[in-house]
Design a protein around this motif. Structure first.
Motif, PDB file in Angstrom:
ATOM      1  N   ILE A 195       0.633  -1.474  -0.104  1.00 28.48           N
ATOM      2  CA  ILE A 195       0.148   0.341  -0.528  1.00 28.48           C
ATOM      3  C   ILE A 195       1.279   1.299   0.306  1.00 28.48           C
ATOM      4  O   ILE A 195       2.018   1.566   0.683  1.00 28.48           O
ATOM      5  CB  ILE A 195      -0.871  -0.092   0.749  1.00 28.48           C
ATOM      6  N   ASP A 196       0.629   2.132  -0.536  1.00 31.24           N
ATOM      7  CA  ASP A 196       1.238   3.808  -0.614  1.00 31.24           C
ATOM      8  C   ASP A 196       0.254   4.543   0.093  1.00 31.24           C
ATOM      9  O   ASP A 196      -0.411   4.443   0.766  1.00 31.24           O
ATOM     10  CB  ASP A 196       1.864   3.986  -2.134  1.00 31.24           C
ATOM     11  N   ILE A 197       1.282   5.667   0.529  1.00 28.82           N
ATOM     12  CA  ILE A 197       0.691   6.482   1.233  1.00 28.82           C
ATOM     13  C   ILE A 197      -0.129   7.090   0.958  1.00 28.82           C
ATOM     14  O   ILE A 197      -1.092   8.242   1.124  1.00 28.82           O
ATOM     15  CB  ILE A 197       1.922   8.460   1.587  1.00 28.82           C
ATOM     16  N   GLU A 198      -0.718   7.566  -0.665  1.00 34.84           N
ATOM     17  CA  GLU A 198      -1.778   7.814  -1.322  1.00 34.84           C
ATOM     18  C   GLU A 198      -2.850   7.431  -0.952  1.00 34.84           C
ATOM     19  O   GLU A 198      -4.061   7.964  -1.078  1.00 34.84           O
ATOM     20  CB  GLU A 198      -1.362   8.121  -3.061  1.00 34.84           C
ATOM     21  N   GLU A 199      -2.760   6.011  -1.172  1.00 38.31           N
ATOM     22  CA  GLU A 199      -3.695   4.853  -0.995  1.00 38.31           C
ATOM     23  C   GLU A 199      -4.895   5.510   0.136  1.00 38.31           C
ATOM     24  O   GLU A 199      -5.348   5.196   0.923  1.00 38.31           O
ATOM     25  CB  GLU A 199      -3.814   3.644  -1.438  1.00 38.31           C
ATOM     26  N   CYS A 200      -3.430   5.368   1.382  1.00 39.89           N
ATOM     27  CA  CYS A 200      -3.722   5.457   3.253  1.00 39.89           C
ATOM     28  C   CYS A 200      -4.133   6.727   3.045  1.00 39.89           C
ATOM     29  O   CYS A 200      -5.536   6.981   3.905  1.00 39.89           O
ATOM     30  CB  CYS A 200      -2.144   5.401   3.729  1.00 39.89           C
ATOM     31  N   GLU A 218      -4.689   7.421  12.101  1.00 42.42           N
ATOM     32  CA  GLU A 218      -3.452   7.441  11.460  1.00 42.42           C
ATOM     33  C   GLU A 218      -4.326   5.846  10.892  1.00 42.42           C
ATOM     34  O   GLU A 218      -5.113   4.315  11.168  1.00 42.42           O
ATOM     35  CB  GLU A 218      -2.423   6.530  12.417  1.00 42.42           C
ATOM     36  N   VAL A 219      -3.952   6.012   9.622  1.00 42.46           N
ATOM     37  CA  VAL A 219      -4.256   5.098   8.464  1.00 42.46           C
ATOM     38  C   VAL A 219      -3.085   4.844   8.275  1.00 42.46           C
ATOM     39  O   VAL A 219      -2.200   5.409   7.132  1.00 42.46           O
ATOM     40  CB  VAL A 219      -5.106   5.271   6.894  1.00 42.46           C
ATOM     41  N   SER A 220      -2.538   3.409   7.692  1.00 38.06           N
ATOM     42  CA  SER A 220      -1.025   3.000   7.093  1.00 38.06           C
ATOM     43  C   SER A 220      -0.878   1.762   6.698  1.00 38.06           C
ATOM     44  O   SER A 220      -1.729   0.529   7.006  1.00 38.06           O
ATOM     45  CB  SER A 220       0.090   3.660   8.810  1.00 38.06           C
ATOM     46  N   SER A 221       0.474   1.037   6.226  1.00 39.96           N
ATOM     47  CA  SER A 221       0.577   0.198   5.950  1.00 39.96           C
ATOM     48  C   SER A 221       1.328  -1.119   6.988  1.00 39.96           C
ATOM     49  O   SER A 221       1.577  -0.115   7.986  1.00 39.96           O
ATOM     50  CB  SER A 221       1.944  -0.068   5.351  1.00 39.96           C
TER      51      SER A 221
END
Length: 157
Positions: free
Chosen positions: A47-52, A78-81
């Motif tokens: 997953i990348d930062i734009e998707e988060c 907070e949304v992250s990988s």
């Protein structure tokens, strides 16, 4: 708190399904005087930062428009990988990790140890088999699933 996790998961799943993202974990925890709503997501290839950011914005909109407010206290979203050392929680996580190097923490010690790292050889609903290295020897270790406190992917040094 588990009610918050369930409610957030209900809001989150349509967003993730639409994007073909996987929900790894939702947690609502207090650290110091602050509350954190953490959402871990993934997809094949990472997953990348734009998707988060996309998931964060859409989830935030849903939570802000909900009435009554599902989380009345102030919190940080907070949304992250899940990262390289992703937790293994669901059966599918374990299946996907076969052949991978993992870290396992146990509730009760085996041979005086509560922490093991090794390559996951196999998994069943009752146990998993790790190939561990003790000095220069390799050994297969069978661990009962009910004795596993936490498991995650690990980076081998």
């Amino acid at each position: 708190m588990s009610n918050v996790v369930e409610t957030v998961t209900d809001f989150l799943m349509p967003i993730l399904d639409e994007q073909n993202f996987e929900l790894v974990e939702v947690e609502f925890v207090k650290e110091g005087k602050n509350w954190f709503l953490r959402v871990y997501i993934d997809k094949d290839g990472g997953i990348d930062i734009e998707e988060c950011a996309l998931v964060s914005e859409r989830l935030s909109e849903k939570l802000d428009s909900a009435d009554p407010d599902p989380i009345p206290q102030a919190y940080f979203l907070e949304v992250s990988s899940p990262g390289a050392e992703r937790p293994l929680k669901k059966e599918a996580d374990y299946e996907k990790a076969i052949g991978e190097y993992i870290h396992v923490s146990l509730y009760q010690a085996i041979d005086g140890e509560k922490i093991y790292q090794g390559f996951l050889q196999s998994v069943t609903p009752e146990e998993l088999v790790l190939k561990i290295r003790i000095k220069t020897r390799e050994k297969e270790l069978v661990l009962e699933r009910k004795n596993i406190a936490k498991a995650r992917l690990a980076i081998q040094f």
